[in-house]
Design an enzyme around this catalytic site. Structure first.
Site, mmCIF file in Angstrom:
data_model
loop_
_atom_site.group_PDB
_atom_site.id
_atom_site.type_symbol
_atom_site.label_atom_id
_atom_site.label_comp_id
_atom_site.label_asym_id
_atom_site.label_seq_id
_atom_site.Cartn_x
_atom_site.Cartn_y
_atom_site.Cartn_z
ATOM 1 N N TYR A 58 60.890 31.864 14.917
ATOM 2 C CA TYR A 58 61.389 32.576 16.096
ATOM 3 C C TYR A 58 61.789 33.988 15.692
ATOM 4 O O TYR A 58 62.415 34.181 14.647
ATOM 5 C CB TYR A 58 62.607 31.858 16.694
ATOM 6 C CG TYR A 58 62.255 31.179 17.988
ATOM 7 C CD1 TYR A 58 61.767 31.912 19.059
ATOM 8 C CD2 TYR A 58 62.390 29.799 18.135
ATOM 9 C CE1 TYR A 58 61.413 31.286 20.244
ATOM 10 C CE2 TYR A 58 62.039 29.177 19.320
ATOM 11 C CZ TYR A 58 61.545 29.924 20.377
ATOM 12 O OH TYR A 58 61.190 29.321 21.544
ATOM 13 N N GLU A 60 62.852 36.703 18.277
ATOM 14 C CA GLU A 60 63.121 37.528 19.470
ATOM 15 C C GLU A 60 63.681 38.878 19.046
ATOM 16 O O GLU A 60 64.534 38.962 18.150
ATOM 17 C CB GLU A 60 64.094 36.799 20.400
ATOM 18 C CG GLU A 60 63.350 35.800 21.284
ATOM 19 C CD GLU A 60 64.245 34.747 21.892
ATOM 20 O OE1 GLU A 60 64.957 34.080 21.125
ATOM 21 O OE2 GLU A 60 64.223 34.599 23.130
ATOM 22 N N ASP A 207 43.615 49.802 31.875
ATOM 23 C CA ASP A 207 43.450 48.473 31.279
ATOM 24 C C ASP A 207 42.055 48.463 30.654
ATOM 25 O O ASP A 207 41.055 48.314 31.355
ATOM 26 C CB ASP A 207 43.593 47.422 32.379
ATOM 27 C CG ASP A 207 43.380 46.007 31.853
ATOM 28 O OD1 ASP A 207 42.888 45.856 30.732
ATOM 29 O OD2 ASP A 207 43.702 45.066 32.602
ATOM 30 N N THR A 233 43.506 43.309 26.042
ATOM 31 C CA THR A 233 43.501 42.086 25.251
ATOM 32 C C THR A 233 42.967 42.447 23.865
ATOM 33 O O THR A 233 42.457 43.556 23.655
ATOM 34 C CB THR A 233 42.591 41.015 25.888
ATOM 35 O OG1 THR A 233 41.350 41.643 26.220
ATOM 36 C CG2 THR A 233 43.222 40.433 27.140
ATOM 37 N N LYS A 236 38.411 40.309 23.100
ATOM 38 C CA LYS A 236 37.103 40.476 23.762
ATOM 39 C C LYS A 236 36.195 41.262 22.810
ATOM 40 O O LYS A 236 35.860 40.750 21.758
ATOM 41 C CB LYS A 236 37.281 41.160 25.120
ATOM 42 C CG LYS A 236 38.073 40.302 26.118
ATOM 43 C CD LYS A 236 38.066 40.931 27.502
ATOM 44 C CE LYS A 236 38.710 40.046 28.539
ATOM 45 N NZ LYS A 236 40.170 40.181 28.625
ATOM 46 N N ARG A 242 43.637 35.919 19.927
ATOM 47 C CA ARG A 242 43.681 35.810 21.386
ATOM 48 C C ARG A 242 45.042 36.293 21.856
ATOM 49 O O ARG A 242 46.033 35.569 21.821
ATOM 50 C CB ARG A 242 43.467 34.356 21.789
ATOM 51 C CG ARG A 242 43.237 34.242 23.233
ATOM 52 C CD ARG A 242 42.754 32.904 23.672
ATOM 53 N NE ARG A 242 42.232 33.102 25.001
ATOM 54 C CZ ARG A 242 40.971 33.374 25.272
ATOM 55 N NH1 ARG A 242 40.081 33.437 24.314
ATOM 56 N NH2 ARG A 242 40.592 33.571 26.517
HETATM 57 N N1 DSN Z 1 38.940 36.609 32.363
HETATM 58 C C1 DSN Z 1 38.582 37.841 31.729
HETATM 59 C C2 DSN Z 1 37.151 38.178 31.932
HETATM 60 O O1 DSN Z 1 36.352 37.274 31.914
HETATM 61 O O2 DSN Z 1 36.798 39.341 32.083
HETATM 62 C C3 DSN Z 1 39.439 38.944 32.117
HETATM 63 O O3 DSN Z 1 40.761 38.558 32.039
#
Ligand code: DSN
Length: 430
Positions: A58, A60, A207, A233, A236, A242
């Site tokens: 933990y 925080e 984003d 994120t 990707k 992740r």
């Molecule tokens: N779910 C993702 C996508 O497939 O683009 C975006 O959050």
């Protein structure tokens, strides 16, 4: 390949049920061609870090300012991840604690907006993201969300309608404009968004979840100098743990973001994921990552080219990124049917509305493909030419009788397995 040998020996001994499920998932990934644009194949080093002892801790708070003892090494992991991400995206400040892209965006809203404020984001129907003001999402429920889209026709058909963005901004005077998308395959003009935001004194949130790997590799413009805040994120095109991140060059904004992430929205950060993010950023800083991203983009261009040769239309006419957005309407096919038959032969993708889609979201007239995962396992231009033709064969057979369709599907399933066997997703145990 004996899949269960790839898992920790202990799991195999202590929980055969979970080991079996993980083995089946590994087999699925090994034997399918993964064309879901938001997915990728994380490195063994990322998996090691994400499955590490830091899961026990933990922490925080932030490095040097924690609410628990024993944080000296998790502090080191977070400091290292911060140092690397700032170098990678050429930014001054970052918060690496959001667990997902949606939570990163929520933290930005909590930091900079009040309930019922007006926001302006791209509509889902035009390739935007759920968290940019879509009605069923918190961003569409708690805020007065206005949505912009893409051009319906003319030379700029399917491209972001910057005139509309400007008109809507001047009319509704949103407190925040959101740029970024989930299906849009082209370069987004961050500078243009900045100019529009400046006119009405709005925050600009970019984003870049889909494009961050391309940005890291300098194959897509970096939004950091044009925006107040950037979210993304990390799994990707960035091909890592992740998770998610928030970046900014503004010291006042990072203070607000830090309070919004913790204690505003989250409790303990996931420190095993933090360690894995440090690995992700380290990998993306290497020259090999740049070559990987160049291959991702050139594979996407080849895929788009072959699909056009096969009689489909590509939304926006092509791609500048990892995304190929297919319009099935020239063949009178729907996205739900096409997704299902492709899955049956071992090609994973997702149905996706096309701009001004006459079909409802559960049916759609389009598919979204992406090249990051297959490129990670080694697929090259020639392989993508083959994949494009496989897709063409399977979808064309949908227009034939059942017998012909089944014959084609069987043949393509065999070809998918044979192509996949050339490129193991993991070459050694972890
Ligand atoms: N779910 C993702 C996508 O497939 O683009 C975006 O959050």
């Amino acid at each position: 390949m004996n899949t269960s040998d790839l898992y920790f020996k202990r799991l195999k001994e202590t929980d055969t049920d979970v080991d079996l499920i993980l083995g089946k998932e590994l087999n699925r990934q090994q034997n399918q061609i993964e064309l879901i644009a938001s997915e990728n194949i994380a490195s063994l080093s990322t998996l090691n870090a994400q499955g590490s002892v830091m899961t026990n801790k933990y922490a925080e708070g932030y490095p040097g300012r924690r609410y628990y003892g024993g944080c000296e090494f998790v502090d080191e992991a977070e400091e290292l991840a911060l140092k690397r991400v700032k170098e990678l995206f050429n930014c001054k400040f970052a918060n690496l604690q959001p667990h997902s892209g949606a939570q990163a965006n929520q933290a930005v809203f909590l930091a900079l907006l009040q309930p019922h404020d007006t926001i302006l984001g791209m509509s889902l129907a035009s390739g935007g993201h759920l968290t940019h003001g879509a009605k069923p999402n918190m961003s569409g429920k708690w805020f007065n969300a206005i949505q912009y889209g893409v051009k319906k026709d003319g030379n700029d058909k399917d491209l972001i309608d910057y005139d509309e963005v400007e008109e809507l901004a001047e009319k509704h005077r949103p407190k925040m404009i959101i740029a970024g998308a989930s299906a849009y395959p082209r370069v987004i003009d961050w500078k243009k968004f900045r100019e529009i935001a400046n006119k009405i004194d709005a925050y600009l949130l970019v984003d870049m979840a889909h494009y961050s790997g391309l940005v890291a590799a300098k194959e897509y413009p970096n939004p950091i100098d044009y925006s107040d805040i950037v979210t993304s994120t990390t799994h990707k095109t960035l091909r890592g743990a992740r998770s998610a991140m928030i970046l900014t060059n503004n010291e006042e904004i990072i203070k607000k973001i830090n309070s919004a992430v913790f204690p505003g929205l989250q409790g303990g950060p996931l420190m095993h994921v933090m360690a894995a993010k440090a690995v992700t950023f380290g990998e993306a800083l290497k020259p090999e990552f740049r070559n990987y991203i160049k291959n991702v983009v050139s594979n996407a261009k080849i895929l788009a080219e072959v699909l056009v040769e096969r009689g489909f239309r590509i939304v926006t006419g092509g791609t500048d990124s990892h995304i190929v957005w297919l319009d099935l309407s020239p063949k009178n096919l729907t996205g739900d049917k096409a997704e299902k038959i492709l899955e049956e032969v071992g090609i994973a993708c997702n149905k996706n509305a096309i701009p001004y889609d006459p079909n409802p979201p559960k049916i759609t007239s389009g598919l979204r493909f992406g090249t990051p995962a297959a490129t990670s396992r080694g697929f090259n231009n020639e392989d993508f030419r083959i994949v494009g033709n496989m897709i063409g064969d399977v979808l064309d057979a949908l227009l034939e009788n059942d017998e012909k369709q089944q014959m084609v599907s069987k043949k393509i399933r065999e070809s998918v397995i044979s192509l996949c066997s050339k490129y193991p997703i993991y070459k050694e145990p972890y």
